[in-house]
Enzyme design. Sequence first.
Site, mmCIF file in Angstrom:
data_model
loop_
_atom_site.group_PDB
_atom_site.id
_atom_site.type_symbol
_atom_site.label_atom_id
_atom_site.label_comp_id
_atom_site.label_asym_id
_atom_site.label_seq_id
_atom_site.Cartn_x
_atom_site.Cartn_y
_atom_site.Cartn_z
ATOM 1 C CG HIS A 75 -2.136 -0.844 1.037
ATOM 2 N ND1 HIS A 75 -3.318 -0.640 1.705
ATOM 3 C CD2 HIS A 75 -2.355 -1.909 0.236
ATOM 4 C CE1 HIS A 75 -4.201 -1.530 1.324
ATOM 5 N NE2 HIS A 75 -3.648 -2.323 0.446
ATOM 6 C CE1 TYR A 203 -5.379 3.927 8.975
ATOM 7 C CE2 TYR A 203 -6.036 3.408 11.218
ATOM 8 C CZ TYR A 203 -5.208 3.192 10.131
ATOM 9 O OH TYR A 203 -4.212 2.246 10.202
ATOM 10 N N PRO A 295 -4.750 0.524 18.932
ATOM 11 C CG PRO A 295 -6.715 -0.586 18.330
ATOM 12 C CD PRO A 295 -6.002 0.011 19.498
ATOM 13 C CE LYS A 299 2.811 2.431 13.064
ATOM 14 N NZ LYS A 299 3.823 2.346 12.038
ATOM 15 C CE1 TYR A 387 -1.288 3.737 9.380
ATOM 16 C CE2 TYR A 387 -0.280 2.976 7.343
ATOM 17 C CZ TYR A 387 -1.303 2.914 8.270
ATOM 18 O OH TYR A 387 -2.338 2.017 8.098
HETATM 19 P P1 FAD Z 1 1.322 -11.875 21.877
HETATM 20 O O1 FAD Z 1 0.897 -11.965 20.473
HETATM 21 O O2 FAD Z 1 0.337 -11.515 22.911
HETATM 22 O O3 FAD Z 1 1.985 -13.282 22.244
HETATM 23 C C1 FAD Z 1 2.299 -13.650 23.574
HETATM 24 C C2 FAD Z 1 2.288 -15.167 23.704
HETATM 25 O O4 FAD Z 1 2.651 -15.483 25.041
HETATM 26 C C3 FAD Z 1 0.910 -15.760 23.469
HETATM 27 O O5 FAD Z 1 1.006 -16.812 22.534
HETATM 28 C C4 FAD Z 1 0.478 -16.252 24.842
HETATM 29 O O6 FAD Z 1 -0.320 -17.423 24.762
HETATM 30 C C5 FAD Z 1 1.800 -16.521 25.522
HETATM 31 N N1 FAD Z 1 1.755 -16.432 26.980
HETATM 32 C C6 FAD Z 1 1.062 -15.582 27.754
HETATM 33 N N2 FAD Z 1 1.289 -15.826 29.055
HETATM 34 C C7 FAD Z 1 2.144 -16.869 29.114
HETATM 35 C C8 FAD Z 1 2.734 -17.585 30.172
HETATM 36 N N3 FAD Z 1 2.510 -17.280 31.444
HETATM 37 N N4 FAD Z 1 3.566 -18.589 29.870
HETATM 38 C C9 FAD Z 1 3.828 -18.928 28.573
HETATM 39 N N5 FAD Z 1 3.283 -18.278 27.521
HETATM 40 C C10 FAD Z 1 2.454 -17.263 27.798
HETATM 41 N N6 FAD Z 1 -0.547 -4.449 15.715
HETATM 42 C C11 FAD Z 1 -0.102 -3.949 14.522
HETATM 43 O O7 FAD Z 1 1.104 -3.755 14.358
HETATM 44 N N7 FAD Z 1 -0.954 -3.670 13.487
HETATM 45 C C12 FAD Z 1 -2.274 -3.867 13.610
HETATM 46 O O8 FAD Z 1 -2.987 -3.654 12.623
HETATM 47 C C13 FAD Z 1 -2.797 -4.369 14.855
HETATM 48 N N8 FAD Z 1 -4.107 -4.590 15.019
HETATM 49 C C14 FAD Z 1 -4.533 -5.174 16.165
HETATM 50 C C15 FAD Z 1 -5.869 -5.445 16.266
HETATM 51 C C16 FAD Z 1 -6.356 -6.061 17.429
HETATM 52 C C17 FAD Z 1 -7.835 -6.332 17.519
HETATM 53 C C18 FAD Z 1 -5.470 -6.416 18.501
HETATM 54 C C19 FAD Z 1 -5.990 -7.072 19.760
HETATM 55 C C20 FAD Z 1 -4.127 -6.134 18.388
HETATM 56 C C21 FAD Z 1 -3.649 -5.517 17.236
HETATM 57 N N9 FAD Z 1 -2.299 -5.249 17.079
HETATM 58 C C22 FAD Z 1 -1.866 -4.677 15.908
HETATM 59 C C23 FAD Z 1 -1.340 -5.574 18.147
HETATM 60 C C24 FAD Z 1 -0.596 -6.896 17.919
HETATM 61 O O9 FAD Z 1 -1.517 -7.915 17.685
HETATM 62 C C25 FAD Z 1 0.296 -7.229 19.126
HETATM 63 O O10 FAD Z 1 1.121 -6.118 19.385
HETATM 64 C C26 FAD Z 1 1.161 -8.482 18.915
HETATM 65 O O11 FAD Z 1 0.379 -9.649 18.992
HETATM 66 C C27 FAD Z 1 2.285 -8.594 19.951
HETATM 67 O O12 FAD Z 1 2.991 -9.790 19.804
HETATM 68 P P2 FAD Z 1 3.696 -10.494 21.039
HETATM 69 O O13 FAD Z 1 4.297 -11.750 20.483
HETATM 70 O O14 FAD Z 1 4.562 -9.525 21.741
HETATM 71 O O15 FAD Z 1 2.519 -10.844 22.051
HETATM 72 C C1 DHB Z 2 -5.845 -3.072 11.169
HETATM 73 C C2 DHB Z 2 -5.784 -2.761 12.491
HETATM 74 C C3 DHB Z 2 -5.329 -1.514 12.864
HETATM 75 O O1 DHB Z 2 -5.228 -1.184 14.138
HETATM 76 C C4 DHB Z 2 -4.939 -0.578 11.933
HETATM 77 O O2 DHB Z 2 -4.520 0.646 12.320
HETATM 78 C C5 DHB Z 2 -4.982 -0.894 10.606
HETATM 79 C C6 DHB Z 2 -5.430 -2.153 10.225
HETATM 80 C C7 DHB Z 2 -6.336 -4.392 10.746
HETATM 81 O O3 DHB Z 2 -6.666 -5.212 11.613
HETATM 82 O O4 DHB Z 2 -6.405 -4.634 9.534
#
Ligand code: FAD
Ligand code: DHB
Length: 393
Positions: A75, A203, A295, A299, A387
């Site tokens: 994009h 957005y 969100p 980021k 962004y």
């Molecule tokens: P997580 O993905 O949370 O992984 C942590 C892992 O640790 C999990 O598998 C969990 O099961 C495990 N765990 C937890 N506790 C324990 C324990 N005690 N022992 C062992 N394992 C454990 N980010 C973006 O960049 N762009 C987006 O568009 C975006 N959209 C989002 C939309 C939604 C609806 C949500 C909820 C989040 C969004 N995010 C987005 C954020 C992004 O999903 C997270 O920042 C990302 O998942 C972080 O990754 P992580 O591996 O640090 O943590």
């Molecule tokens: C999505 C989520 C976001 O928070 C964002 O800023 C852009 C896209 C998504 O889930 O596609």
Amino acid sequence: MKTLKTQVCIIGSGPSGLLLSQLLANAGIDTVVLDRKDRAYIEGRIRAGVLEQGTVKALEEAGVAERLHREGLAHDGFELAFDGDRHRIDIKALTGKTVTVYGQTEVTKDLFEKRIAEAQRFFFNVSEVAPYDLKSDQPCVRFRHENEDWTISCDYIAGCDGFHGVSRNAIPSEVLRTFERVYPFGWLGILVDKPPVSPELIYANHERGFALASMRSETRSRYYVQCDLRDDPADWPDERFYEEFARRLGPDVARTLETGPSFEKSIAPLRSFVAEPMRYGNLFLAGDAAHIVPPTGAKGLNLALADIRILARALIAHYRDGIDAHIDAYSETVLRRVWKVERFSWQLSLLMHQFPENSPFEKRMQRAEFDHLQSSETASRAVAENYVGLPLE
Ligand code: FAD
Ligand code: DHB
């Protein structure tokens, strides 16, 4: 009690833990990865959708970007809409960079596939995970797995266990400082197998609340509306969702909206959160374990994977070159960037949502900020630069 030794014990098998294990494996460093869930559950978690160029580069370096290059959508820009007025941020023209639409589910699947093919040692469905002896040169992680108690001793522990994990709280409370803002609304998101309403993300801030038109592919759309935190997804049958979404995006966009049965519907709360420091003894925090962004601006995943790139470099410098300077600077280096990304996500959230507590003054401030973006290339470039992703130092 069963015991195991490794170089780096990684708690959490989300994108952060998986990418770290891959980058370290590529450098010949041994890791063990634990998660309290299993692979299918982790791969099915619907979350992020937009990858920064630096994130894509890191996945390339890790050797897991082949499908991303085939299926990801590049994009060049996105739109901001404000009470019916639209402003395109041309990120390619303003920064020379692009972003890639590719779901977190797919990133996770690609990483799992490679880790499993390379015989990564995983423990899934673990419980009672406890990191300890963090200040010794042989820290340990204790846990239960299939009715057995295990202890893993290692050189370093990587706390990649997300916001609800145990690693952050293993840092003594007199050392750990946390900073938080909770927003007074949530995002209700749906997935639907219909082409996106617009080729780029939109957005929108409308007087009825925020809406975001995003996508996962040319045939799968991801749509969000700002909702009340007390709402339940069941309060939002698809008809209600589409009606509200269309109103907030405005008639021009709504005309091309194709509706269909949603196959995922969930509500996410919005939060800004940072924990300092991100290192204690031989425990490192990375990703959502240390910080959460709202969100808006996409980021969270990108920030998590930026931590991992910095952490992997630091650990590789230690093992390969015997240099500890990067490990020693980890928390400070990472936090400087984390706060900048927190600021951007907070600012864009303030601009794009309806806050129940906002006075007419604050609403005029939002409007003035949008007008400034529309009239100033410099202001738009500042948004674009954030962004597409700030550089790693
Ligand atoms: P997580 O993905 O949370 O992984 C942590 C892992 O640790 C999990 O598998 C969990 O099961 C495990 N765990 C937890 N506790 C324990 C324990 N005690 N022992 C062992 N394992 C454990 N980010 C973006 O960049 N762009 C987006 O568009 C975006 N959209 C989002 C939309 C939604 C609806 C949500 C909820 C989040 C969004 N995010 C987005 C954020 C992004 O999903 C997270 O920042 C990302 O998942 C972080 O990754 P992580 O591996 O640090 O943590
Ligand atoms: C999505 C989520 C976001 O928070 C964002 O800023 C852009 C896209 C998504 O889930 O596609």
